[in-house]
Write a protein that holds these residues in place. Structure first.
Motif, mmCIF file in Angstrom:
data_model
loop_
_atom_site.group_PDB
_atom_site.id
_atom_site.type_symbol
_atom_site.label_atom_id
_atom_site.label_comp_id
_atom_site.label_asym_id
_atom_site.label_seq_id
_atom_site.Cartn_x
_atom_site.Cartn_y
_atom_site.Cartn_z
ATOM 1 N N LEU A 63 -0.621 -88.500 -39.928
ATOM 2 C CA LEU A 63 -1.608 -87.863 -40.651
ATOM 3 C C LEU A 63 -2.915 -88.496 -40.879
ATOM 4 O O LEU A 63 -4.124 -87.792 -40.406
ATOM 5 N N ALA A 64 -2.857 -89.946 -41.140
ATOM 6 C CA ALA A 64 -4.108 -90.616 -41.174
ATOM 7 C C ALA A 64 -4.951 -90.789 -39.917
ATOM 8 O O ALA A 64 -5.831 -90.621 -39.674
ATOM 9 N N ILE A 65 -3.873 -91.130 -38.682
ATOM 10 C CA ILE A 65 -4.492 -91.044 -37.421
ATOM 11 C C ILE A 65 -5.330 -89.858 -37.016
ATOM 12 O O ILE A 65 -6.252 -89.745 -36.340
ATOM 13 N N ALA A 66 -4.678 -88.607 -37.402
ATOM 14 C CA ALA A 66 -5.207 -87.223 -36.852
ATOM 15 C C ALA A 66 -6.419 -87.147 -37.612
ATOM 16 O O ALA A 66 -7.300 -86.611 -37.158
ATOM 17 N N ARG A 67 -6.391 -87.495 -38.957
ATOM 18 C CA ARG A 67 -7.811 -87.280 -39.702
ATOM 19 C C ARG A 67 -8.806 -88.287 -38.983
ATOM 20 O O ARG A 67 -9.764 -87.780 -38.899
ATOM 21 N N ASP A 68 -8.244 -89.350 -38.713
ATOM 22 C CA ASP A 68 -9.442 -90.328 -38.071
ATOM 23 C C ASP A 68 -9.975 -89.792 -36.892
ATOM 24 O O ASP A 68 -11.429 -89.949 -36.657
ATOM 25 N N VAL A 69 -9.064 -89.432 -35.787
ATOM 26 C CA VAL A 69 -9.654 -88.982 -34.643
ATOM 27 C C VAL A 69 -10.501 -87.626 -34.507
ATOM 28 O O VAL A 69 -11.353 -87.568 -33.996
ATOM 29 N N LEU A 70 -9.955 -86.784 -35.627
ATOM 30 C CA LEU A 70 -10.771 -85.777 -35.829
ATOM 31 C C LEU A 70 -12.414 -85.926 -36.151
ATOM 32 O O LEU A 70 -13.200 -85.312 -35.700
ATOM 33 N N THR A 71 -12.061 -86.994 -37.245
ATOM 34 C CA THR A 71 -13.647 -87.225 -37.825
ATOM 35 C C THR A 71 -14.265 -88.083 -36.624
ATOM 36 O O THR A 71 -15.699 -87.691 -36.513
ATOM 37 N N LYS A 72 -13.879 -88.668 -35.793
ATOM 38 C CA LYS A 72 -14.521 -89.343 -34.722
ATOM 39 C C LYS A 72 -15.095 -88.376 -33.533
ATOM 40 O O LYS A 72 -16.164 -88.476 -33.086
ATOM 41 N N PHE A 73 -14.191 -87.359 -33.498
ATOM 42 C CA PHE A 73 -14.644 -86.314 -32.458
ATOM 43 C C PHE A 73 -15.668 -85.548 -33.039
ATOM 44 O O PHE A 73 -16.682 -85.235 -32.422
ATOM 45 N N GLU A 74 -15.944 -85.100 -34.301
ATOM 46 C CA GLU A 74 -16.883 -84.418 -34.683
ATOM 47 C C GLU A 74 -18.257 -85.307 -34.800
ATOM 48 O O GLU A 74 -19.212 -84.870 -34.428
ATOM 49 N N TYR A 75 -18.047 -86.684 -35.083
ATOM 50 C CA TYR A 75 -19.297 -87.499 -34.783
ATOM 51 C C TYR A 75 -19.647 -87.474 -33.575
ATOM 52 O O TYR A 75 -20.950 -87.141 -33.111
ATOM 53 N N GLY A 76 -18.987 -87.362 -32.573
ATOM 54 C CA GLY A 76 -19.124 -87.516 -31.169
ATOM 55 C C GLY A 76 -20.036 -86.186 -30.756
ATOM 56 O O GLY A 76 -20.784 -86.166 -30.071
ATOM 57 N N LEU A 77 -19.190 -84.808 -31.301
ATOM 58 C CA LEU A 77 -19.721 -83.474 -30.997
ATOM 59 C C LEU A 77 -21.414 -83.511 -31.602
ATOM 60 O O LEU A 77 -22.008 -82.870 -31.030
ATOM 61 N N ASP A 78 -21.369 -83.946 -32.652
ATOM 62 C CA ASP A 78 -22.734 -84.003 -33.460
ATOM 63 C C ASP A 78 -23.791 -84.777 -32.337
ATOM 64 O O ASP A 78 -24.977 -84.202 -32.422
ATOM 65 N N TRP A 79 -23.233 -86.019 -32.000
ATOM 66 C CA TRP A 79 -24.280 -86.834 -30.977
ATOM 67 C C TRP A 79 -24.591 -86.030 -29.729
ATOM 68 O O TRP A 79 -25.615 -85.668 -29.280
#
Length: 248
Positions: A63-79
């Protein structure tokens, strides 16, 4: 096109992208997805899908990994949006291999995300002592993934909202659990779930790249290069064509 490391992701962005694929690899393979899954991801990019591959290191807390990779993905999407690398409103697809499938399911079941669909390659949801080879010789009393295999299934049954799904299992794969996932998703979405069996094994998505740069005009020599690529990796070639057919 060149790979770029951006905000914890590896990005491969073609011109005039028609969609975005968030990729998560298998345990112990996901630390460098731009290397481990290079051919598959570059093939999808060649067909104008922007690739956001998020690396991760496996732990017991999925669950922690899922939260972390989603956060990184959203950062990448913003970029991407800030730099106008992709036009707004492109469809987003999740693509996972092995453990990456479980993470995509946890993301969809736990967070409000917009997905046009998800693709699951060789889904695996075994308990810790079945997933990590050396652990069968270690005292694992009380050690289990979070969530456990059964808790993961219950979460999917109750909360997974993404209707369009492609599930692929490979013929020579003794650790695949696609059948269990297929039954759960078909109970929820029925005809929106496609389940296929293809030639190959659990590691087929990792087929290595055969570099061949065609000339400005397609020549007989280029045709030979293309034939070699398809002939050396027929199982991966079939997987690639199956993914593109479903996406388009």
């Amino acid at each position: 096109m060149d790979w770029q490391e951006v905000r914890g992701n590896w990005l491969l962005i073609p011109p005039r992208s028609r969609g975005i694929i968030h990729f998560l690899g298998g345990a112990f393979l996901a630390a460098a997805p731009q290397v481990s899954y290079r051919r598959l991801l570059e093939f999808l990019a060649e067909h104008r899908y922007a690739i956001v591959a998020t690396p991760f290191v496996n732990t017991f807390d999925h669950l922690a990994i899922a939260r972390d990779v989603l956060t990184k993905f959203e950062y990448g999407l913003d970029w991407l949006e800030q730099r106008s690398r992709c036009r707004p409103g492109l469809p987003i697809y999740g693509l996972g291999h092995s453990m990456g499938c479980k993470l995509q399911l946890l993301i969809g079941s736990t967070y409000e995300v917009e997905r046009a669909g998800n693709i699951f390659l060789a889904f695996n949801n075994y308990a810790a002592n079945q997933s990590i080879p050396f652990m069968e010789n270690v005292n694992v009393s009380g050690m289990e993934f979070i969530p456990s295999p059964r808790a993961t299934e219950r979460l999917i049954e109750q909360a997974y909202p993404i209707r369009r799904n492609l599930l692929i299992r490979f013929q020579n794969d003794d650790i695949d659990q696609t059948g269990r996932l297929s039954r759960i998703l078909k109970e929820r979405f029925d005809h929106m779930v496609t389940t296929l069996q293809l030639p190959g094994n659990h590691l087929t998505p990792l087929g290595q790249t055969l570099s061949w740069q065609p000339g400005a005009e397609f020549s007989p020599l280029d045709a030979v290069g293309q034939w070699l690529r398809q002939g050396l990796f027929p199982e991966l070639t079939q997987l690639e064509q199956t993914l593109i057919k479903w996406l388009i």
